[in-house]
Design an enzyme around this catalytic site. Sequence first.
Site, PDB file in Angstrom:
ATOM      1  N   GLU A 169       0.826  -1.221   0.000  1.00  0.00           N
ATOM      2  CA  GLU A 169       0.000   0.000   0.000  1.00  0.00           C
ATOM      3  C   GLU A 169       0.857   1.268   0.000  1.00  0.00           C
ATOM      4  O   GLU A 169       0.836   2.060   0.948  1.00  0.00           O
ATOM      5  CB  GLU A 169      -0.964  -0.015   1.180  1.00  0.00           C
ATOM      6  CG  GLU A 169      -1.980  -1.125   1.076  1.00  0.00           C
ATOM      7  CD  GLU A 169      -3.075  -1.051   2.128  1.00  0.00           C
ATOM      8  OE1 GLU A 169      -2.896  -0.362   3.149  1.00  0.00           O
ATOM      9  OE2 GLU A 169      -4.127  -1.682   1.914  1.00  0.00           O
ATOM     10  N   GLU A 217      -6.461  -8.324  -0.317  1.00  0.00           N
ATOM     11  CA  GLU A 217      -6.715  -8.427   1.122  1.00  0.00           C
ATOM     12  C   GLU A 217      -8.189  -8.227   1.370  1.00  0.00           C
ATOM     13  O   GLU A 217      -8.831  -7.397   0.702  1.00  0.00           O
ATOM     14  CB  GLU A 217      -6.010  -7.302   1.897  1.00  0.00           C
ATOM     15  CG  GLU A 217      -4.533  -7.418   2.028  1.00  0.00           C
ATOM     16  CD  GLU A 217      -3.969  -6.289   2.894  1.00  0.00           C
ATOM     17  OE1 GLU A 217      -4.713  -5.701   3.712  1.00  0.00           O
ATOM     18  OE2 GLU A 217      -2.781  -5.994   2.731  1.00  0.00           O
TER      19      GLU A 217
HETATM   20  C1  GAL Z   1      -4.282  -3.056   5.036  1.00  0.00           C
HETATM   21  C2  GAL Z   1      -2.815  -3.396   5.187  1.00  0.00           C
HETATM   22  C3  GAL Z   1      -2.627  -4.649   6.028  1.00  0.00           C
HETATM   23  C4  GAL Z   1      -3.444  -4.571   7.282  1.00  0.00           C
HETATM   24  C5  GAL Z   1      -4.879  -4.326   6.923  1.00  0.00           C
HETATM   25  C6  GAL Z   1      -5.788  -4.245   8.128  1.00  0.00           C
HETATM   26  O1  GAL Z   1      -4.454  -1.741   4.642  1.00  0.00           O
HETATM   27  O2  GAL Z   1      -2.222  -3.610   3.924  1.00  0.00           O
HETATM   28  O3  GAL Z   1      -1.253  -4.768   6.344  1.00  0.00           O
HETATM   29  O4  GAL Z   1      -2.971  -3.546   8.084  1.00  0.00           O
HETATM   30  O5  GAL Z   1      -4.980  -3.111   6.236  1.00  0.00           O
HETATM   31  O6  GAL Z   1      -7.085  -3.903   7.757  1.00  0.00           O
END
Ligand code: GAL
Length: 649
Positions: A119, A278
């Site tokens: 990110e 994710e």
């Molecule tokens: C994302 C990030 C992850 C984790 C996740 C939690 O933005 O890439 O590492 O922190 O959020 O929601």
Amino acid sequence: MDEVRMNSTTLGVFAWTELEREEGKYRFDWLDDVFELINSNGKRIILATPSAAPPAWMSRAYPEILRTGPDRVRRLHGNRVNFCWTSPVYREKVRSINEQLAKRYGHHPALMLWHVSNEYGGECFCELCAQAFREWLKARFEGNLEAMNQAHWTRFWSHRYTDWSQIDIPGNPYGETANQGLSLEFKRFTTDQIVAFYRAEVGALRKHNASVPVTTNLMGFYGGLDPWKLAPYLDVVGWDSYPQFRDQPIDVRGWAKAALTHDLTRSLGGGKPWLLMECSPSSSNWYPVMNLKPPGMHLFETLQAVAHGSDSVLYFQWRQSRGGQEKFHGAVVATGQDNTSRVFSDVSQTGSALDSLSAVAGSTTTSDVAILYDWDNAWAIDGACGPVQGNKRYFETILDQYVPFWEAGISVDVISQECEFGQYRLVLAPMLYLLRDGTAERMRQFVEGGGVLLTTYMTAWADEHDLTFAGGIFSPLAELFGIRVEELDALYPEQKPCVVLPRGSHFGVEGAFEVLGFAERIHVLDAEVVGSYGKFWYGEEPAITRRFVGKGEAIYVGARLGHDFNEPFLNSLAASLNLRRNYDAPTPAGVTVQRRVGRESEFLFLMNAADKQAHLAPPERPAVEILSGKPVSHGITLPPYGVAVLRLE
Ligand code: GAL
């Protein structure tokens, strides 16, 4: 992992201290073991580079790697994504760790993708960045300082620079915040620095095996990086989706926002399948309220991404950590829980669904409609001092126009000002304040060639330097739309003019619709009036116009109107253009339908975003519902968050 049908895993995000505990002393034994374990179980690996979180020893030894805030205070070590985009030392450290990883694992049979950093985002205001920014400006204006002064109108408030060295990064609360042209350049510069940083990371990885694909996880409509500039360097595009519901758990608009962002991601990848990189199987610890997902919601959320073109569902995270910032964040295996937990069975359900959907992989979506959301434009609108202070609601306006198509089951692409328009039948370009050189001409060609272009108030006010057009607002598009825009009225909440569409209006929409905050006073040169103002001092001046040009049409909506107008108006426009709806039978409120087309089959995803059961008539063509394996005979019932995936025969 087998139980939930997990076939790949992302490793090593933020693992720098575990890989290089002391400068130059690498330790890969633990990662070798994990590679071996995963490989011997027949699964694949997405390996991250660790650049998103430098180790403490590095920050101590080379403070220049740390990020500096707009206040020009260098940040202390800690958190993450806290590094400078420009620092040569940091670039060198990242190069060496990436090369080490590539050398060791670049040819490993389990490695399927590089997950570069994590990110990317944020700005750095250090002196190294300031110097690079000056160089960047010098290159942009081909060494002509006077051209930059002219472009940024620096004679105003005596902002003229007489030497490049005088330029500082704007945005310091105690410094320059009133040179909008320069602020816009800094946003562009930051994107370019991030792209350069990413490309340097990739260069190091490719030294050992150039055939492993690379990507990084994007953040949807995140404002700090123009993803259109990065996307060409990604072998596959992906993003991290955590739909949030602030005020209520059941928020259909929240799902519309997720859908829009999935569509953006697909469009960034040129329509190819993308990766959901994710999501949380449960709640996210940074939500304002850590509400749990009721039964079915997790499956809905993941299949919604697949419906909009994703070929993966990846999780943050497999196992919950016992310490640190994210110890309460959702995980497939929560601390102290096992495979009997509710969340584990939700994830198993998604895993089984994905298994049965294997034929969907590789299928694509084509859209007749595109919505234009442009980062340069968003930055310029945000930076403009007026017509209101604070949020001018550009993103919300895009979402407002997206929702009626999403609800009607009409696929939409999300494009930037630089994308081709010609492949679409309808392009919606609301609030396109910043019009780049050449866009007006491309719009004319699009309309003349048969396209329908809709734009709104606050369009074509300024050029790429944020200089207003010498001919006045909207002047570059005046001829195409056949109108002249004189001025915009920003309204107080209690001021409520309305726009009236008379009985028998061109779009079959009639009635009086309240204006929400912005109303433009326009003059018709050569266009038909579709709606006029009512109940206000503007009298019955035109508010909505259309003009047929060549084989197409240019439609102008001069006031901000709500869903009561957008829905019937855009639906009627879609019907008049005979736009392809993904489902032939009517769909109840809250049910949306997306289509993916593969080499051999066509798939329809029917999704109920509402908390009420919904019934749909069967499609005209015979179909099988893939998740249950049953043919669709009498119709389809979807429980709250229910999803059905039809393969049309
Ligand atoms: C994302 C990030 C992850 C984790 C996740 C939690 O933005 O890439 O590492 O922190 O959020 O929601």
